[in-house]
Motif scaffolding. Structure first.
Motif, PDB file in Angstrom:
ATOM      1  N   MET A  33       0.923  -0.918   0.036  1.00  0.00           N
ATOM      2  CA  MET A  33      -0.097   0.141   0.121  1.00  0.00           C
ATOM      3  C   MET A  33       0.745   1.257   0.023  1.00  0.00           C
ATOM      4  N   ASP A  34       0.541   2.116  -0.800  1.00  0.00           N
ATOM      5  CA  ASP A  34       1.386   3.388  -0.929  1.00  0.00           C
ATOM      6  C   ASP A  34       1.160   4.359   0.114  1.00  0.00           C
ATOM      7  N   LYS A  35       1.929   5.445   0.373  1.00  0.00           N
ATOM      8  CA  LYS A  35       1.750   6.334   1.404  1.00  0.00           C
ATOM      9  C   LYS A  35       0.315   6.972   1.416  1.00  0.00           C
ATOM     10  N   TYR A  36      -0.073   7.320   0.219  1.00  0.00           N
ATOM     11  CA  TYR A  36      -1.206   8.255   0.073  1.00  0.00           C
ATOM     12  C   TYR A  36      -2.327   7.359   0.523  1.00  0.00           C
ATOM     13  N   SER A  37      -2.609   6.087   0.105  1.00  0.00           N
ATOM     14  CA  SER A  37      -3.382   5.137   0.389  1.00  0.00           C
ATOM     15  C   SER A  37      -3.787   4.825   1.853  1.00  0.00           C
ATOM     16  N   LYS A  38      -2.429   4.754   2.524  1.00  0.00           N
ATOM     17  CA  LYS A  38      -2.452   4.280   4.036  1.00  0.00           C
ATOM     18  C   LYS A  38      -2.923   5.743   4.667  1.00  0.00           C
ATOM     19  N   VAL A  39      -2.575   6.843   4.315  1.00  0.00           N
ATOM     20  CA  VAL A  39      -2.991   8.111   4.980  1.00  0.00           C
ATOM     21  C   VAL A  39      -4.577   8.168   4.824  1.00  0.00           C
ATOM     22  N   VAL A  40      -5.234   7.880   3.731  1.00  0.00           N
ATOM     23  CA  VAL A  40      -6.706   8.053   3.595  1.00  0.00           C
ATOM     24  C   VAL A  40      -7.409   6.870   4.218  1.00  0.00           C
ATOM     25  N   GLU A  41      -6.713   5.886   4.306  1.00  0.00           N
ATOM     26  CA  GLU A  41      -7.333   4.897   5.154  1.00  0.00           C
ATOM     27  C   GLU A  41      -7.284   5.101   6.695  1.00  0.00           C
ATOM     28  N   GLU A  42      -6.273   5.861   7.030  1.00  0.00           N
ATOM     29  CA  GLU A  42      -6.136   6.050   8.689  1.00  0.00           C
ATOM     30  C   GLU A  42      -7.177   7.277   8.876  1.00  0.00           C
ATOM     31  N   LEU A  43      -7.342   8.265   7.786  1.00  0.00           N
ATOM     32  CA  LEU A  43      -8.368   9.312   7.869  1.00  0.00           C
ATOM     33  C   LEU A  43      -9.696   8.555   8.009  1.00  0.00           C
ATOM     34  N   ILE A  44     -10.015   7.928   7.112  1.00  0.00           N
ATOM     35  CA  ILE A  44     -11.598   7.389   7.281  1.00  0.00           C
ATOM     36  C   ILE A  44     -11.719   6.290   8.651  1.00  0.00           C
ATOM     37  N   GLN A  45     -10.663   5.517   8.866  1.00  0.00           N
ATOM     38  CA  GLN A  45     -10.994   4.688  10.111  1.00  0.00           C
ATOM     39  C   GLN A  45     -11.264   6.036  11.240  1.00  0.00           C
ATOM     40  N   PHE A  46     -10.223   6.885  11.468  1.00  0.00           N
ATOM     41  CA  PHE A  46     -10.494   7.944  12.593  1.00  0.00           C
ATOM     42  C   PHE A  46     -11.753   8.465  12.365  1.00  0.00           C
ATOM     43  N   ARG A  47     -12.261   8.913  11.311  1.00  0.00           N
ATOM     44  CA  ARG A  47     -13.661   9.584  11.117  1.00  0.00           C
ATOM     45  C   ARG A  47     -14.645   8.304  11.331  1.00  0.00           C
ATOM     46  N   ASN A  48     -14.556   7.402  10.784  1.00  0.00           N
ATOM     47  CA  ASN A  48     -15.553   6.215  11.172  1.00  0.00           C
ATOM     48  C   ASN A  48     -15.619   5.822  12.785  1.00  0.00           C
ATOM     49  N   ASP A  49     -14.542   5.757  13.060  1.00  0.00           N
ATOM     50  CA  ASP A  49     -14.590   5.495  14.717  1.00  0.00           C
ATOM     51  C   ASP A  49     -15.383   6.350  15.567  1.00  0.00           C
ATOM     52  N   ARG A  50     -15.428   7.508  15.116  1.00  0.00           N
ATOM     53  CA  ARG A  50     -16.249   8.705  15.783  1.00  0.00           C
ATOM     54  C   ARG A  50     -17.469   8.846  15.251  1.00  0.00           C
ATOM     55  N   GLU A  51     -17.802   8.216  14.280  1.00  0.00           N
ATOM     56  CA  GLU A  51     -19.051   8.357  13.610  1.00  0.00           C
ATOM     57  C   GLU A  51     -19.175   9.663  13.051  1.00  0.00           C
ATOM     58  N   TRP A  52     -18.288  10.197  12.466  1.00  0.00           N
ATOM     59  CA  TRP A  52     -18.135  11.631  11.851  1.00  0.00           C
ATOM     60  C   TRP A  52     -18.350  11.727  10.330  1.00  0.00           C
ATOM     61  N   GLU A  53     -18.613  10.323   9.631  1.00  0.00           N
ATOM     62  CA  GLU A  53     -19.018  10.585   8.398  1.00  0.00           C
ATOM     63  C   GLU A  53     -20.394  11.439   7.934  1.00  0.00           C
TER      64      GLU A  53
END
Length: 112
Positions: free
Chosen positions: A1-21
């Motif tokens: 996985m490239d850096k960009y995809s990893k960062v986006v995945e981390e952002l989405i996980q962070f957002r979803n864990d907090r139900e901010w979507e």
């Protein structure tokens, strides 16, 4: 996985864990980018020319991270690859700003 995809995945996980979507519709993401960009500008407000290159790097990193994070989330929401859209923009700008006309000037393309 490239850096960009990893960062986006981390952002989405962070957002979803907090139900901010639920808050991350296109309008709110665009507004958040604008607001964070204003906070970036605030770092330079009232600084003298010799001061602007020596601003607080931690604050600069923080504001850039906010802008990029919301930008990545907005791009992801619309299935846009950030690197592809930037490359496309560079190609379009190369047509608008040919080196022989634009080199060394800050004029807009329609003023060249």
């Amino acid at each position: 996985m490239d850096k960009y995809s990893k960062v986006v995945e981390e952002l989405i996980q962070f957002r979803n864990d907090r139900e901010w979507e639920q808050f991350h519709d296109s309008k709110n993401l665009a507004l958040a980018i604008s607001i964070e960009a204003a906070e970036l500008n605030e770092l330079f407000l009232w600084k003298k020319e010799e001061e602007v290159e020596n601003i607080n790097k931690d604050r600069l990193k923080e504001e850039l991270a906010d802008i990029l994070s919301f930008s990545f989330l907005l791009a992801e929401k619309h299935n846009l690859d950030v690197f592809d859209i930037i490359s496309e923009k560079i190609k379009n700008n190369a047509l608008k700003y040919p080196v022989d006309k634009a080199k060394g000037t800050a004029k807009k393309y329609n003023e060249l």
